[in-house]
Design a protein around this motif. Structure first.
Motif, short mmCIF file in Angstrom:
data_model
loop_
_atom_site.label_atom_id
_atom_site.label_comp_id
_atom_site.label_asym_id
_atom_site.label_seq_id
_atom_site.Cartn_x
_atom_site.Cartn_y
_atom_site.Cartn_z
N HIS A 74 29.69 16.08 59.29
CA HIS A 74 30.17 15.64 60.59
C HIS A 74 29.26 15.00 61.49
CE1 HIS A 74 32.36 16.01 64.24
NE2 HIS A 74 33.41 16.01 63.51
N PRO A 75 29.36 14.08 62.35
CA PRO A 75 28.56 13.52 63.13
C PRO A 75 27.85 14.59 64.13
CG PRO A 75 30.56 12.49 63.45
CD PRO A 75 30.84 13.44 62.26
N TYR A 76 28.71 15.60 64.45
CA TYR A 76 28.20 16.68 65.47
C TYR A 76 27.87 17.96 64.75
CZ TYR A 76 30.40 13.24 68.59
OH TYR A 76 30.72 11.93 69.32
N GLU A 77 27.72 17.94 63.56
CA GLU A 77 27.41 19.33 62.86
C GLU A 77 26.36 19.95 63.22
OE1 GLU A 77 25.85 19.33 58.81
OE2 GLU A 77 25.57 17.16 58.97
N ALA A 81 44.43 13.29 68.05
CA ALA A 81 44.22 14.05 66.88
C ALA A 81 42.77 14.49 66.56
CB ALA A 81 44.93 13.12 65.73
N GLN A 82 42.04 13.64 66.81
CA GLN A 82 40.42 13.62 66.46
C GLN A 82 40.12 14.82 67.54
OE1 GLN A 82 38.65 12.31 63.76
NE2 GLN A 82 37.47 14.14 64.44
N GLN A 83 40.41 14.45 68.61
CA GLN A 83 39.96 15.61 69.85
C GLN A 83 40.43 17.05 69.51
OE1 GLN A 83 41.84 13.60 73.64
NE2 GLN A 83 39.60 14.18 74.30
N VAL A 84 41.21 17.02 68.81
CA VAL A 84 41.92 18.33 68.47
C VAL A 84 40.97 19.10 67.43
CG1 VAL A 84 43.87 19.97 67.48
CG2 VAL A 84 44.43 18.15 69.22
N GLN A 85 40.97 18.16 66.41
CA GLN A 85 40.15 18.43 65.20
C GLN A 85 38.56 18.92 65.63
OE1 GLN A 85 40.07 15.73 61.95
NE2 GLN A 85 39.35 17.19 60.63
N GLY A 100 36.72 22.73 65.52
CA GLY A 100 35.41 22.87 64.87
C GLY A 100 34.51 23.36 66.01
N PHE A 101 34.40 23.06 67.17
CA PHE A 101 33.55 23.61 68.22
C PHE A 101 33.77 25.04 68.75
CE2 PHE A 101 33.10 18.98 69.79
CZ PHE A 101 31.55 18.81 69.28
N VAL A 102 35.26 25.25 68.75
CA VAL A 102 35.42 26.64 69.19
C VAL A 102 35.10 27.43 68.18
CG1 VAL A 102 37.52 28.09 69.50
CG2 VAL A 102 37.29 25.77 70.77
N GLU A 103 35.34 27.32 66.87
CA GLU A 103 34.97 28.22 65.71
C GLU A 103 33.89 27.95 65.06
OE1 GLU A 103 38.50 27.54 63.11
OE2 GLU A 103 39.93 28.35 64.57
N ASN A 104 33.02 27.09 65.74
CA ASN A 104 31.62 26.60 64.98
C ASN A 104 31.78 26.46 63.39
OD1 ASN A 104 29.73 26.59 67.11
ND2 ASN A 104 30.05 28.78 67.62
N THR A 105 32.72 25.69 63.04
CA THR A 105 33.05 25.21 61.63
C THR A 105 33.19 23.92 61.34
OG1 THR A 105 35.49 25.51 62.22
CG2 THR A 105 34.52 27.53 61.41
N LEU A 106 32.33 23.01 62.12
CA LEU A 106 32.23 21.68 61.69
C LEU A 106 31.71 21.45 60.32
CD1 LEU A 106 30.84 20.01 65.00
CD2 LEU A 106 33.38 19.93 64.24
N PRO A 107 32.28 20.65 59.48
CA PRO A 107 31.75 20.52 58.07
C PRO A 107 30.43 19.77 58.06
CG PRO A 107 33.53 18.96 58.57
CD PRO A 107 33.37 19.78 59.93
N ASP A 108 29.78 20.07 56.97
CA ASP A 108 28.62 19.19 56.56
C ASP A 108 28.94 17.94 56.72
OD1 ASP A 108 27.20 21.64 56.17
OD2 ASP A 108 27.53 21.63 54.19
#
Length: 350
Positions: free
Chosen positions: A152-155, A134-138, A142-150
């Motif tokens: 996030h450890p990989y923002e 589930a975390q992988q999908v999330q 985020g990576f595909v759409e470049n939408t990781l939230p503020d």
């Protein structure tokens, strides 16, 4: 209105080669594009002599390069084996090369052989990787759409190539386990009916009920993957389907040839399937697995498929057709396109 798409597994038939299977895959994509099919998805399989595609992302690039407008993608990438970042980078590259044509279908399935799982970098079982999946999908979304939230450890990670738009993300599943993930993240869901012995409409119903709109998808969107063999007559369709049924007999019936250590090297030929001495037990197996193959003439097949689309509440059917005669395989897709009144694309457009 029901839309038709294609799921391709690059089958290898006795007397043929994996190279020929890949060549036929590209030819099939070109044919179904002309017929008016919407998508062409490529499955991922490992250590399986029956199916030639182990890298759908590479074959998708070749298919997209040999077509002009049909959507192309994975059906699907076995995400537990891979880094979400690498998958995102690969499919963003495909999206950049073929804008607005790429689908990223992902699945939770694992390579069947433990050695292959280990070699691919994964030693866990499905149950053990449920939470991490589930975390992988999330993270992947985020990576595909470049939408990781503020926060996030990989923002700070920016997936390249950057640019407008992104691939469509689909979650593929053969049971209820993936529904909650797809619905909670607001992504499209495809249910693999061809892997189930009985209908499970509660799966897509639960997806619609639990769906939460996302930035990329405001309304739930579900499709149904079905194995189909359509011919000019019911008798011909049932004859062509014998190759699949013989494979099923050997996998689940008295022959029991399929195991983790011994696999059928190729799909049986029509001659072998026709001459095989089927027992009453074998014939009962075909009845038991009837929903794993819809075979008949165009009107018969359409009636069954429309009933399934209504039962599941979907407007898109992903068609998987496998038979040893490639011309008959093409004919099956052609007959379906005609009976469903798809709009063919003129050769001048292509």
């Amino acid at each position: 209105m029901v839309t038709l798409s294609v799921l391709e597994q690059a089958p290898v038939f006795c007397g043929s080669t994996a190279t020929e299977a890949i060549q036929q895959t590209i030819a099939l994509a070109q044919a179904v594009e002309r017929l008016g099919y919407r998508r062409f998805w490529l499955a991922e399989h490992h250590n399986d002599g029956l199916l030639a595609c182990s890298a759908p992302e590479i074959l998708a690039a070749a298919v997209a390069a040999h077509t002009t407008h049909i959507r192309v993608g994975s059906g699907g990438v076995l995400l537990p084996h891979y880094s979400p970042l690498k998958v995102a980078q690969t499919f963003r590259m495909l999206h950049t090369l073929f804008p607005n044509r790429i689908d990223l279908g992902i699945g939770r399935g694992l390579a069947a052989n433990p050695d292959v799982r280990k070699l691919l970098g994964l030693s866990t079982t499905l149950a053990e990787n449920a939470d991490s999946y589930a975390q992988q999908v999330q993270n992947l979304i985020g990576f595909v759409e470049n939408t990781l939230p503020d926060g996030h450890p990989y923002e700070h990670v920016r997936v390249m190539p950057d640019g407008p738009g992104s691939p469509e993300v689909w979650l593929l599943g053969s049971g209820p386990n993936s529904v909650e993930i797809a619905a909670s993240l607001g992504i499209s869901f495809c249910f693999a009916q061809f892997l189930n012995q009985r209908p499970l409409p509660k799966v897509t119903a639960a997806y619609r009920q639990q769906f939460r709109p996302s930035a990329s998808l405001r309304e739930p969107r579900a499709s149904l993957a079905v194995r189909v063999l359509c011919a000019d007559s019911e008798q011909e369709a049932q004859q062509l389907a014998l190759s699949f049924w013989l494979l099923s007999v050997r996998a689940y019936g008295k022959d029991k040839l399929l195991s983790s250590t011994k696999q059928v090297p190729c799909f049986p030929s029509l001659e072998e399937a026709s001459s095989y001495p089927y027992s009453e037990q074998d014939q009962a197996l075909a009845s038991k697995y009837a929903l794993q193959m819809v075979a008949g003439d165009p009107l018969q097949v359409k009636e069954v498929l429309m009933g399934m689309a209504k039962l599941y509440g979907v407007e898109e059917l992903i068609i998987l057709t496998i038979c040893p005669d490639f011309k008959a395989r093409l004919r099956s897709y052609q007959l379906l396109a005609e009976v469903f009144e798809l709009k063919p694309v003129s050769s001048s457009f292509l």
